[in-house]
Write a protein that holds these residues in place. Sequence first.
Motif, PDB file in Angstrom:
ATOM      1  N   ARG A  37       0.837  -1.208   0.000  1.00 13.71           N
ATOM      2  CA  ARG A  37       0.000   0.000   0.000  1.00 13.71           C
ATOM      3  C   ARG A  37       0.868   1.252   0.000  1.00 13.71           C
ATOM      4  NH1 ARG A  37      -1.343   3.289   4.058  1.00 13.71           N
ATOM      5  NH2 ARG A  37      -3.251   4.508   3.881  1.00 13.71           N
ATOM      6  N   ARG A  38       1.893   1.265   0.826  1.00 13.35           N
ATOM      7  CA  ARG A  38       2.800   2.414   0.912  1.00 13.35           C
ATOM      8  C   ARG A  38       3.457   2.680  -0.455  1.00 13.35           C
ATOM      9  NH1 ARG A  38       4.655   1.310   5.479  1.00 13.35           N
ATOM     10  NH2 ARG A  38       6.069  -0.331   4.813  1.00 13.35           N
ATOM     11  N   ARG A  39       3.910   1.610  -1.106  1.00 12.74           N
ATOM     12  CA  ARG A  39       4.530   1.747  -2.432  1.00 12.74           C
ATOM     13  C   ARG A  39       3.510   2.214  -3.474  1.00 12.74           C
ATOM     14  NH1 ARG A  39       6.472  -3.646  -3.883  1.00 12.74           N
ATOM     15  NH2 ARG A  39       7.305  -2.611  -5.717  1.00 12.74           N
ATOM     16  N   LEU A  40       2.310   1.634  -3.416  1.00  9.51           N
ATOM     17  CA  LEU A  40       1.261   2.028  -4.355  1.00  9.51           C
ATOM     18  C   LEU A  40       0.900   3.502  -4.193  1.00  9.51           C
ATOM     19  CD1 LEU A  40      -1.042  -1.091  -4.067  1.00  9.51           C
ATOM     20  CD2 LEU A  40       0.135  -0.340  -6.148  1.00  9.51           C
ATOM     21  N   LEU A  41       0.750   3.932  -2.956  1.00  9.88           N
ATOM     22  CA  LEU A  41       0.388   5.330  -2.718  1.00  9.88           C
ATOM     23  C   LEU A  41       1.496   6.274  -3.177  1.00  9.88           C
ATOM     24  CD1 LEU A  41      -1.422   5.109   0.735  1.00  9.88           C
ATOM     25  CD2 LEU A  41      -2.450   5.535  -1.510  1.00  9.88           C
ATOM     26  N   ARG A  42       2.736   5.889  -2.955  1.00  4.85           N
ATOM     27  CA  ARG A  42       3.855   6.720  -3.401  1.00  4.85           C
ATOM     28  C   ARG A  42       3.801   6.913  -4.920  1.00  4.85           C
ATOM     29  NH1 ARG A  42       8.772   3.847  -2.067  1.00  4.85           N
ATOM     30  NH2 ARG A  42       7.711   3.598  -0.098  1.00  4.85           N
ATOM     31  N   ALA A  43       3.446   5.861  -5.638  1.00  9.25           N
ATOM     32  CA  ALA A  43       3.418   5.915  -7.098  1.00  9.25           C
ATOM     33  C   ALA A  43       2.116   6.489  -7.662  1.00  9.25           C
ATOM     34  CB  ALA A  43       3.639   4.509  -7.667  1.00  9.25           C
ATOM     35  N   TRP A  44       0.986   6.252  -6.996  1.00  6.23           N
ATOM     36  CA  TRP A  44      -0.315   6.527  -7.607  1.00  6.23           C
ATOM     37  C   TRP A  44      -1.214   7.524  -6.889  1.00  6.23           C
ATOM     38  CZ3 TRP A  44      -1.005   5.012 -12.383  1.00  6.23           C
ATOM     39  CH2 TRP A  44      -0.225   3.969 -12.870  1.00  6.23           C
ATOM     40  N   GLU A  45      -0.920   7.889  -5.652  1.00  3.21           N
ATOM     41  CA  GLU A  45      -1.832   8.777  -4.911  1.00  3.21           C
ATOM     42  C   GLU A  45      -2.036  10.104  -5.626  1.00  3.21           C
ATOM     43  OE1 GLU A  45      -2.679  10.288  -0.371  1.00  3.21           O
ATOM     44  OE2 GLU A  45      -0.644   9.687  -0.893  1.00  3.21           O
ATOM     45  N   GLY A  46      -0.994  10.645  -6.228  1.00  3.43           N
ATOM     46  CA  GLY A  46      -1.122  11.913  -6.946  1.00  3.43           C
ATOM     47  C   GLY A  46      -1.992  11.825  -8.181  1.00  3.43           C
ATOM     48  N   VAL A  47      -2.167  10.621  -8.705  1.00  4.97           N
ATOM     49  CA  VAL A  47      -2.986  10.415  -9.906  1.00  4.97           C
ATOM     50  C   VAL A  47      -4.445  10.174  -9.534  1.00  4.97           C
ATOM     51  CG1 VAL A  47      -3.316   8.954 -11.943  1.00  4.97           C
ATOM     52  CG2 VAL A  47      -0.996   9.473 -11.141  1.00  4.97           C
ATOM     53  N   TRP A  48      -4.677   9.256  -8.588  1.00  5.32           N
ATOM     54  CA  TRP A  48      -6.037   8.814  -8.280  1.00  5.32           C
ATOM     55  C   TRP A  48      -6.540   9.221  -6.904  1.00  5.32           C
ATOM     56  CZ3 TRP A  48      -4.833   3.104  -9.782  1.00  5.32           C
ATOM     57  CH2 TRP A  48      -4.811   2.986 -11.160  1.00  5.32           C
ATOM     58  N   GLY A  49      -5.657   9.561  -5.989  1.00  3.31           N
ATOM     59  CA  GLY A  49      -6.060   9.825  -4.607  1.00  3.31           C
ATOM     60  C   GLY A  49      -5.999   8.551  -3.777  1.00  3.31           C
ATOM     61  N   GLN A  50      -5.859   8.712  -2.482  1.00  2.00           N
ATOM     62  CA  GLN A  50      -5.650   7.569  -1.576  1.00  2.00           C
ATOM     63  C   GLN A  50      -6.795   6.565  -1.605  1.00  2.00           C
ATOM     64  OE1 GLN A  50      -4.655   8.579   2.468  1.00  2.00           O
ATOM     65  NE2 GLN A  50      -5.205   6.560   3.220  1.00  2.00           N
ATOM     66  N   GLU A  51      -8.027   7.029  -1.505  1.00  4.92           N
ATOM     67  CA  GLU A  51      -9.172   6.114  -1.433  1.00  4.92           C
ATOM     68  C   GLU A  51      -9.267   5.261  -2.681  1.00  4.92           C
ATOM     69  OE1 GLU A  51     -12.899   4.444  -2.267  1.00  4.92           O
ATOM     70  OE2 GLU A  51     -12.255   6.257  -3.311  1.00  4.92           O
ATOM     71  N   ALA A  52      -9.110   5.864  -3.849  1.00  4.51           N
ATOM     72  CA  ALA A  52      -9.220   5.119  -5.107  1.00  4.51           C
ATOM     73  C   ALA A  52      -8.090   4.103  -5.250  1.00  4.51           C
ATOM     74  CB  ALA A  52      -9.231   6.073  -6.293  1.00  4.51           C
ATOM     75  N   VAL A  53      -6.860   4.500  -4.891  1.00  4.27           N
ATOM     76  CA  VAL A  53      -5.727   3.579  -4.986  1.00  4.27           C
ATOM     77  C   VAL A  53      -5.980   2.350  -4.119  1.00  4.27           C
ATOM     78  CG1 VAL A  53      -3.275   3.256  -4.454  1.00  4.27           C
ATOM     79  CG2 VAL A  53      -4.042   5.360  -5.566  1.00  4.27           C
ATOM     80  N   GLU A  54      -6.386   2.560  -2.881  1.00  3.96           N
ATOM     81  CA  GLU A  54      -6.636   1.423  -1.975  1.00  3.96           C
ATOM     82  C   GLU A  54      -7.782   0.557  -2.472  1.00  3.96           C
ATOM     83  OE1 GLU A  54      -6.457   1.991   2.281  1.00  3.96           O
ATOM     84  OE2 GLU A  54      -5.603   3.988   1.922  1.00  3.96           O
ATOM     85  N   ARG A  55      -8.872   1.176  -2.908  1.00  2.00           N
ATOM     86  CA  ARG A  55     -10.043   0.423  -3.374  1.00  2.00           C
ATOM     87  C   ARG A  55      -9.705  -0.406  -4.612  1.00  2.00           C
ATOM     88  NH1 ARG A  55     -13.156   2.288  -7.103  1.00  2.00           N
ATOM     89  NH2 ARG A  55     -12.683   4.471  -6.633  1.00  2.00           N
TER      90      ARG A  55
END
Length: 85
Positions: A37-55
Amino acid sequence: VPPRLVDWLVAADGCDHLRPSMAATILESEGLWLSLRRRLLRAWEGVWGQEAVERIARSVFARLADLDDTDALPEEASPAECLGV
């Protein structure tokens, strides 16, 4: 075309995270999930936002975990090759 999450996983870790048994293990282990999750958020949070990345990530891994495992997956391949397409 922006990269997709599955493409990023294959580029970062090869096919290993896409194996059904590994996907299930990641979902069942809080430590493994939080690390990914930490790696995904680092790469994708700026694109989709935290909630969408996790979901989206949880949904992808849950669907993968429901598949039959196969030992024939190559270590490095395209997302389609990893998924047997």
